[in-house]
Design an enzyme around this catalytic site. Structure first.
Site, PDB file in Angstrom:
ATOM      1  N   ASP A  75       0.839  -1.199   0.000  1.00 19.04           N
ATOM      2  CA  ASP A  75       0.000   0.000   0.000  1.00 19.04           C
ATOM      3  C   ASP A  75       0.881   1.258   0.000  1.00 19.04           C
ATOM      4  OD1 ASP A  75      -2.375   1.371   0.043  1.00 19.04           O
ATOM      5  OD2 ASP A  75      -3.220   0.248   1.715  1.00 19.04           O
TER       6      ASP A  75
ATOM      7  N   ASP B  61     -10.724   2.871  -3.222  1.00 21.73           N
ATOM      8  CA  ASP B  61     -11.176   1.627  -2.574  1.00 21.73           C
ATOM      9  C   ASP B  61     -12.631   1.302  -2.892  1.00 21.73           C
ATOM     10  OD1 ASP B  61      -8.741   1.801  -1.397  1.00 21.73           O
ATOM     11  OD2 ASP B  61      -9.489   1.891   0.663  1.00 21.73           O
TER      12      ASP B  61
HETATM   13  C1  GLA Z   1      -6.044   1.338   1.728  1.00 22.70           C
HETATM   14  C2  GLA Z   1      -6.177   0.290   0.629  1.00 22.70           C
HETATM   15  C3  GLA Z   1      -7.238  -0.718   1.015  1.00 22.70           C
HETATM   16  C4  GLA Z   1      -6.863  -1.374   2.329  1.00 22.70           C
HETATM   17  C5  GLA Z   1      -6.664  -0.322   3.407  1.00 22.70           C
HETATM   18  C6  GLA Z   1      -6.115  -0.906   4.683  1.00 22.70           C
HETATM   19  O1  GLA Z   1      -7.176   2.128   1.850  1.00 22.70           O
HETATM   20  O2  GLA Z   1      -6.494   0.889  -0.601  1.00 22.70           O
HETATM   21  O3  GLA Z   1      -7.376  -1.690   0.002  1.00 22.70           O
HETATM   22  O4  GLA Z   1      -5.699  -2.129   2.153  1.00 22.70           O
HETATM   23  O5  GLA Z   1      -5.771   0.710   2.966  1.00 22.70           O
HETATM   24  O6  GLA Z   1      -5.946   0.044   5.676  1.00 22.70           O
END
Ligand code: GLA
Length: 438
Positions: free
Chosen positions: A158, A219
């Site tokens: 990430d 997301d």
């Molecule tokens: C980000 C990523 C998600 C998830 C969260 C975890 O938002 O895009 O897919 O992994 O972090 O905190």
């Protein structure tokens, strides 16, 4: 001696030229914790759903025992909030000791024993998005080696708590570090999602060289609006995104919500269909212990999976949007086959759409059609024959289409010439029992 020198040279050239780990020649499939289970660490009050060893062994059992593994769903992927808030006294990441009492290597063995693979989550920055230890540049090698030592099979890296120049150094550095461990570890990069997902800020040529898949966009959440927003962004930008996908390198529109709370069955089929057209990784984020049989049937649909996993690895495109609310999508497949999706944005009633394969750009000939969700087969559809599909509100009709097997030998003499003289209207709906009227 010679052998190891050679290995070293190969490892070096792989590390410098490209991510050459031979993995993910078709989009990876499996299960990922985040969308459904988030950062629930309250194992005392919510033992069934908290991020813990038991959650992952439960899901591994389900994948192995309920027919998922055989269909290709082999990754069991940990997301954020798995680690301790502190690194160990040698500076290594460590799992939360209460929630993962036997540690990650033990979990990896459990998962490998069931013919599955284990994925883990890290962050190119000071902290993960959930506030757990991140991988700073000085820790890249150590963390790659830790994951390899633990026998991890995939890493999602990430990009919270960093900036663009940090990411520019860190993502390629991790790619090299993973290669240098000698363990094949699939590499999912969230880098483009943090840089707006588009050139000139995002260099997709480079991403294709260093990552197996990458999150391009925001997301996914458990709602139809979220699915639609993501699908629209990917297809609106298909001229940029479609050419960069291929075996070993995939655009990732994020997890499948099918089996959760936000989508109707029609919307669930739509997500499955559009993700198959996009050659998207298929990571479910749902509760496989309690999933309904209807949701399971969509996720286990063999034709939809075969389309997603087509070995040619060409991502599909949106052909057009009609004013009537119908959109048509096409993905070319191996052996001259293709997948078509008719998607309706209408919200009032089924949308009847008349077209022909010729209108959609198919070359002259007779085709066989398999309707992916009704599982009906229509053996003879000539390119010029007009047909009507009836598409439910926010639903799809998805077809797997291939040239009729005996078209060449039978073209002059056979039943085709009798049956397919002149345009005829083929009507059918996506209700299970609707007949094709020839
Ligand atoms: C980000 C990523 C998600 C998830 C969260 C975890 O938002 O895009 O897919 O992994 O972090 O905190």
């Amino acid at each position: 001696m010679q052998g190891s020198a050679l290995t070293l040279v190969l490892a070096f050239s792989a590390a410098t030229l490209a991510l050459d780990n031979g993995l993910m020649r078709t989009p990876p499939m499996g299960w990922l914790a985040w969308e459904r289970f988030r950062c629930d660490i309250d194992c005392e009050n919510d033992p069934q759903n908290c991020i813990s060893e038991a959650l992952f062994t439960d899901m591994a059992d389900r994948l192995a025992e309920d027919g998922w593994r055989e269909l290709g769903y082999v990754y069991v992927n940990i997301d954020d909030c798995w680690s301790s808030k502190e690194r160990d006294n040698q500076g290594r990441l460590q799992a939360d000791p209460k929630r993962f009492p036997h540690g990650i290597p033990h979990l990896a063995r459990y998962i490998h024993d069931r013919g599955l693979k284990l994925g883990i989550y890290g962050d190119m920055g000071t902290h993960t998005c959930g506030g757990y230890p991140g991988t700073t540049l000085d820790k890249v090698q150590m963390d790659a080696q830790t994951f390899a030592d633990w026998e991890i099979d995939m890493l999602k890296l990430d990009g919270c708590y960093s900036n663009s120049s940090y990411q520019e150094q860190g993502y390629p550095m991790m790619s090299k570090a993973l290669n240098a461990t000698g363990r094949p570890i699939g590499y999912s990069c969230s880098w483009p999602a943090y840089q707006g997902g588009l050139p000139p800020k995002v260099n997709y040529t480079l991403l294709g060289q260093i990552c197996n898949l990458w999150r391009n966009y925001g997301d996914i959440q458990d709602s139809w609006d979220s699915v639609l927003g993501i699908a629209d962004w990917f297809f609106d930008n298909q001229d940029v995104l479609q050419p960069v996908a291929g075996p070993g390198q995939w655009n990732d529109p994020d997890m499948l919500l099918i089996g959760d709370f936000g989508l109707s069955l029609d919307q669930s089929r739509t997500q499955m269909a559009l993700w198959a057209i996009m050659a998207a990784p298929l990571f479910m984020s749902n509760d496989l212990r309690t999933i309904s049989s209807a949701a399971r049937a969509i996720l286990q649909n063999k034709a939809a999976i075969a389309i997603n996993q087509d070995p040619l690895g060409v991502q599909g495109r949106r052909l057009f949007k009609e004013k009537s609310g119908i959109e048509v999508y096409l993905r070319p497949l191996s052996k001259g086959a293709s997948a078509l999706v008719f998607f309706s944005r209408r919200t009032d009633m089924p949308n009847r759409y008349m077209t022909s394969l010729k209108t959609l750009g198919y070359t002259p000939g007779v085709y066989e059609v398999f309707d992916v969700f009704s599982e009906k087969r229509f053996p003879e559809l000539k390119d010029s024959t007009e047909f009507v599909v009836s598409v439910n509100p926010s639903g799809v009709v998805m077809w797997y289409i291939y040239p009729a097997a005996d078209w060449w030998k039978g073209a002059e003499t056979s039943r085709f010439s009798e049956k397919l003289k002149g345009p005829k209207i083929h009507r059918y709906a996506n209700e299970v029992d609707a007949p094709l009227v020839l």
